[in-house]
Design a protein around this motif. Structure first.
Motif, PDB file in Angstrom:
ATOM      1  N   ASP A  34      40.048  40.253  44.461  1.00 47.23           N
ATOM      2  CA  ASP A  34      39.984  41.707  44.622  1.00 47.23           C
ATOM      3  C   ASP A  34      41.287  42.318  45.148  1.00 47.23           C
ATOM      4  O   ASP A  34      41.259  43.281  45.920  1.00 47.23           O
ATOM      5  CB  ASP A  34      38.814  42.086  45.547  1.00 47.23           C
ATOM      6  N   ILE A  35      42.406  41.730  44.742  1.00 48.09           N
ATOM      7  CA  ILE A  35      43.689  42.364  45.092  1.00 48.09           C
ATOM      8  C   ILE A  35      44.536  42.559  43.828  1.00 48.09           C
ATOM      9  O   ILE A  35      45.755  42.652  43.900  1.00 48.09           O
ATOM     10  CB  ILE A  35      44.468  41.546  46.140  1.00 48.09           C
ATOM     11  N   THR A 104      34.003  37.357  47.124  1.00 47.22           N
ATOM     12  CA  THR A 104      35.277  37.828  47.669  1.00 47.22           C
ATOM     13  C   THR A 104      35.349  37.538  49.162  1.00 47.22           C
ATOM     14  O   THR A 104      34.438  37.926  49.910  1.00 47.22           O
ATOM     15  CB  THR A 104      35.427  39.343  47.439  1.00 47.22           C
ATOM     16  N   PRO A 105      36.400  36.860  49.628  1.00 47.95           N
ATOM     17  CA  PRO A 105      36.551  36.607  51.072  1.00 47.95           C
ATOM     18  C   PRO A 105      36.663  37.923  51.847  1.00 47.95           C
ATOM     19  O   PRO A 105      37.170  38.922  51.331  1.00 47.95           O
ATOM     20  CB  PRO A 105      37.847  35.802  51.161  1.00 47.95           C
ATOM     21  N   ASN A 106      36.203  37.894  53.086  1.00 46.16           N
ATOM     22  CA  ASN A 106      36.295  39.092  53.921  1.00 46.16           C
ATOM     23  C   ASN A 106      37.697  39.296  54.474  1.00 46.16           C
ATOM     24  O   ASN A 106      38.186  40.420  54.554  1.00 46.16           O
ATOM     25  CB  ASN A 106      35.289  38.999  55.075  1.00 46.16           C
ATOM     26  N   ALA A 107      38.340  38.195  54.863  1.00 49.90           N
ATOM     27  CA  ALA A 107      39.666  38.283  55.487  1.00 49.90           C
ATOM     28  C   ALA A 107      40.759  38.346  54.433  1.00 49.90           C
ATOM     29  O   ALA A 107      40.636  37.766  53.346  1.00 49.90           O
ATOM     30  CB  ALA A 107      39.880  37.077  56.406  1.00 49.90           C
ATOM     31  N   TRP A 108      41.869  39.020  54.792  1.00 48.05           N
ATOM     32  CA  TRP A 108      42.992  39.126  53.868  1.00 48.05           C
ATOM     33  C   TRP A 108      43.612  37.767  53.569  1.00 48.05           C
ATOM     34  O   TRP A 108      44.069  37.511  52.462  1.00 48.05           O
ATOM     35  CB  TRP A 108      44.044  40.070  54.446  1.00 48.05           C
ATOM     36  N   GLY A 109      43.619  36.900  54.581  1.00 45.18           N
ATOM     37  CA  GLY A 109      44.163  35.557  54.369  1.00 45.18           C
ATOM     38  C   GLY A 109      43.397  34.815  53.293  1.00 45.18           C
ATOM     39  O   GLY A 109      43.992  34.131  52.444  1.00 45.18           O
ATOM     40  N   GLY A 110      42.074  34.944  53.320  1.00 41.79           N
ATOM     41  CA  GLY A 110      41.238  34.299  52.307  1.00 41.79           C
ATOM     42  C   GLY A 110      41.468  34.887  50.929  1.00 41.79           C
ATOM     43  O   GLY A 110      41.509  34.165  49.923  1.00 41.79           O
ATOM     44  N   LYS A 111      41.628  36.206  50.864  1.00 46.63           N
ATOM     45  CA  LYS A 111      41.890  36.857  49.585  1.00 46.63           C
ATOM     46  C   LYS A 111      43.220  36.392  48.987  1.00 46.63           C
ATOM     47  O   LYS A 111      43.307  36.102  47.789  1.00 46.63           O
ATOM     48  CB  LYS A 111      41.914  38.383  49.755  1.00 46.63           C
ATOM     49  N   ILE A 112      44.250  36.323  49.835  1.00 49.49           N
ATOM     50  CA  ILE A 112      45.566  35.909  49.343  1.00 49.49           C
ATOM     51  C   ILE A 112      45.537  34.450  48.897  1.00 49.49           C
ATOM     52  O   ILE A 112      46.141  34.084  47.878  1.00 49.49           O
ATOM     53  CB  ILE A 112      46.632  36.139  50.431  1.00 49.49           C
ATOM     54  N   ALA A 113      44.816  33.588  49.653  1.00 44.63           N
ATOM     55  CA  ALA A 113      44.703  32.178  49.276  1.00 44.63           C
ATOM     56  C   ALA A 113      43.984  32.034  47.942  1.00 44.63           C
ATOM     57  O   ALA A 113      44.416  31.268  47.062  1.00 44.63           O
ATOM     58  CB  ALA A 113      43.968  31.407  50.365  1.00 44.63           C
ATOM     59  N   MET A 114      42.884  32.783  47.757  1.00 46.87           N
ATOM     60  CA  MET A 114      42.139  32.732  46.493  1.00 46.87           C
ATOM     61  C   MET A 114      42.999  33.246  45.344  1.00 46.87           C
ATOM     62  O   MET A 114      43.017  32.661  44.256  1.00 46.87           O
ATOM     63  CB  MET A 114      40.854  33.564  46.606  1.00 46.87           C
ATOM     64  N   PHE A 115      43.718  34.320  45.598  1.00 48.06           N
ATOM     65  CA  PHE A 115      44.586  34.914  44.585  1.00 48.06           C
ATOM     66  C   PHE A 115      45.693  33.933  44.181  1.00 48.06           C
ATOM     67  O   PHE A 115      45.959  33.735  42.992  1.00 48.06           O
ATOM     68  CB  PHE A 115      45.194  36.206  45.131  1.00 48.06           C
ATOM     69  N   ILE A 168      44.566  51.753  30.343  1.00 52.56           N
ATOM     70  CA  ILE A 168      43.183  52.020  29.924  1.00 52.56           C
ATOM     71  C   ILE A 168      42.206  51.435  30.938  1.00 52.56           C
ATOM     72  O   ILE A 168      41.237  52.090  31.354  1.00 52.56           O
ATOM     73  CB  ILE A 168      42.924  51.435  28.520  1.00 52.56           C
ATOM     74  N   GLY A 169      42.444  50.176  31.346  1.00 53.38           N
ATOM     75  CA  GLY A 169      41.560  49.536  32.313  1.00 53.38           C
ATOM     76  C   GLY A 169      41.552  50.247  33.653  1.00 53.38           C
ATOM     77  O   GLY A 169      40.495  50.392  34.288  1.00 53.38           O
ATOM     78  N   TRP A 170      42.719  50.721  34.086  1.00 57.15           N
ATOM     79  CA  TRP A 170      42.818  51.456  35.341  1.00 57.15           C
ATOM     80  C   TRP A 170      42.027  52.759  35.269  1.00 57.15           C
ATOM     81  O   TRP A 170      41.321  53.126  36.216  1.00 57.15           O
ATOM     82  CB  TRP A 170      44.293  51.727  35.629  1.00 57.15           C
ATOM     83  N   GLN A 171      42.124  53.472  34.132  1.00 54.64           N
ATOM     84  CA  GLN A 171      41.367  54.713  33.961  1.00 54.64           C
ATOM     85  C   GLN A 171      39.855  54.473  33.962  1.00 54.64           C
ATOM     86  O   GLN A 171      39.078  55.349  34.348  1.00 54.64           O
ATOM     87  CB  GLN A 171      41.785  55.400  32.653  1.00 54.64           C
ATOM     88  N   LEU A 172      39.453  53.267  33.555  1.00 51.22           N
ATOM     89  CA  LEU A 172      38.025  52.912  33.553  1.00 51.22           C
ATOM     90  C   LEU A 172      37.550  52.408  34.913  1.00 51.22           C
ATOM     91  O   LEU A 172      36.367  52.117  35.086  1.00 51.22           O
ATOM     92  CB  LEU A 172      37.756  51.843  32.491  1.00 51.22           C
ATOM     93  N   GLY A 173      38.477  52.281  35.869  1.00 48.86           N
ATOM     94  CA  GLY A 173      38.089  51.848  37.208  1.00 48.86           C
ATOM     95  C   GLY A 173      38.303  50.377  37.478  1.00 48.86           C
ATOM     96  O   GLY A 173      37.775  49.833  38.458  1.00 48.86           O
ATOM     97  N   GLY A 174      39.070  49.707  36.610  1.00 43.50           N
ATOM     98  CA  GLY A 174      39.345  48.286  36.796  1.00 43.50           C
ATOM     99  C   GLY A 174      40.198  48.028  38.029  1.00 43.50           C
ATOM    100  O   GLY A 174      40.856  48.933  38.542  1.00 43.50           O
ATOM    101  N   PRO A 175      40.213  46.772  38.530  1.00 45.18           N
ATOM    102  CA  PRO A 175      40.883  46.434  39.797  1.00 45.18           C
ATOM    103  C   PRO A 175      42.400  46.338  39.696  1.00 45.18           C
ATOM    104  O   PRO A 175      42.964  45.259  39.509  1.00 45.18           O
ATOM    105  CB  PRO A 175      40.273  45.067  40.146  1.00 45.18           C
ATOM    106  N   PHE A 177      45.823  46.659  41.724  1.00 41.77           N
ATOM    107  CA  PHE A 177      46.348  46.677  43.086  1.00 41.77           C
ATOM    108  C   PHE A 177      47.693  45.965  43.053  1.00 41.77           C
ATOM    109  O   PHE A 177      48.193  45.607  41.991  1.00 41.77           O
ATOM    110  CB  PHE A 177      45.347  46.004  44.033  1.00 41.77           C
ATOM    111  N   TRP A 178      48.282  45.702  44.225  1.00 44.30           N
ATOM    112  CA  TRP A 178      49.601  45.094  44.223  1.00 44.30           C
ATOM    113  C   TRP A 178      49.587  43.704  43.589  1.00 44.30           C
ATOM    114  O   TRP A 178      50.593  43.235  43.065  1.00 44.30           O
ATOM    115  CB  TRP A 178      50.185  45.039  45.630  1.00 44.30           C
ATOM    116  N   GLY A 179      48.426  43.037  43.589  1.00 43.63           N
ATOM    117  CA  GLY A 179      48.329  41.725  42.958  1.00 43.63           C
ATOM    118  C   GLY A 179      48.598  41.771  41.468  1.00 43.63           C
ATOM    119  O   GLY A 179      49.095  40.806  40.887  1.00 43.63           O
ATOM    120  N   THR A 180      48.290  42.906  40.831  1.00 45.94           N
ATOM    121  CA  THR A 180      48.550  43.056  39.398  1.00 45.94           C
ATOM    122  C   THR A 180      50.050  43.003  39.119  1.00 45.94           C
ATOM    123  O   THR A 180      50.503  42.392  38.146  1.00 45.94           O
ATOM    124  CB  THR A 180      47.978  44.391  38.882  1.00 45.94           C
TER     125      THR A 180
END
Length: 229
Positions: A34-35, A104-115, A168-175, A177-180
């Motif tokens: 989710d990043i 999705t992990p709650n902590a940012w560290g978990g999100k970055i590790a998963m990413f 197009i995906g962004w206009q539809l509400g797709g995720p 973020f800076w990870g993209t």
């Protein structure tokens, strides 16, 4: 040394299938982190948010549309590998998303590790499936078709495709973020490292199977000749 793999359909399909499983896991990890996801998955998730179905189903539907456009441009029927790629990745994505621990992990560290793990998994899965040499996926097929039609460089065609899909995906509400942005910068270099490694691994695997088969056949022939004498 890169072998031009011919024959050995069964072993190559096994490598192809493992590659798609690994790449699909990478796609799901990137989505669940989710990043930021890949541009195509931003589109698939956006369609899922707006119209329902599942993310994997939209991957298949979009793949069908892309293959149709590529076939019309090239005026030739797509390879079987493109259909397999489209259907299996969509199926695998939905199966991975059903896993109870895939959240999705709650902590940012978990999100970055998963990413981070998702990027590496995605790129090496791509390297594995390509190394089997059973045909490009729908998006790569469209890239090849547009390159042939326009005469543009591959990187320019790919970049234009992904920018359009991302918007197009962004206009539809797709995720988005800076990870993209990170994905856009890192996927190419990582695949550049992963692909030759995966190709070398696949070539060694196929060569080993071929050698083992020849040893087995020679042994059987010797035993047959010994029995005849």
């Amino acid at each position: 040394m890169v072998l031009k793999n011919k024959g050995q359909i069964g072993p190559r399909f096994l490598v192809y299938l493992i590659g798609l499983l690994v790449m699909s896991l990478g796609i799901v990890l990137l989505i669940m982190a989710d990043i930021g996801a890949t541009p195509w998955d931003v589109l698939h998730v956006g369609l899922y948010y707006q119209l329902g179905l599942t993310i994997g189903s939209w991957s298949i539907v979009v793949g069908i549309l892309i293959l149709t456009i590529a076939a019309l441009i090239l005026k030739e029927f797509p390879q079987v590998g493109a259909f397999l790629n489209m259907v299996l990745i969509g199926l695998f994505i939905d199966l991975y998303l059903l896993l109870p621990f895939m959240h999705t992990p709650n902590a940012w560290g978990g999100k970055i590790a998963m990413f981070s793990f998702g990027i590496v998994t995605y790129c090496y899965g791509m390297g594995l499936y390509i190394s089997a040499q059973l045909g490009a996926g729908p998006r790569d097929s469209l890239m090849i078709a547009l390159t042939a039609k326009t005469g543009w460089k591959v990187r320019n065609v790919r970049a234009l495709m992904e920018v359009i899909v991302l918007v197009i995906g962004w206009q539809l509400g797709g995720p988005v973020f800076w990870g993209t942005v990170v994905l856009s910068l890192l996927v190419g270099p990582i695949v550049g490292v992963a692909l030759p490694q995966c190709q070398a691994l696949t070539d060694r695997f196929l060569a080993k199977l071929k050698d083992d088969r020849e040893i087995y056949i020679n042994r059987m022939l010797k035993e047959k000749n010994r029995g005849a004498s």
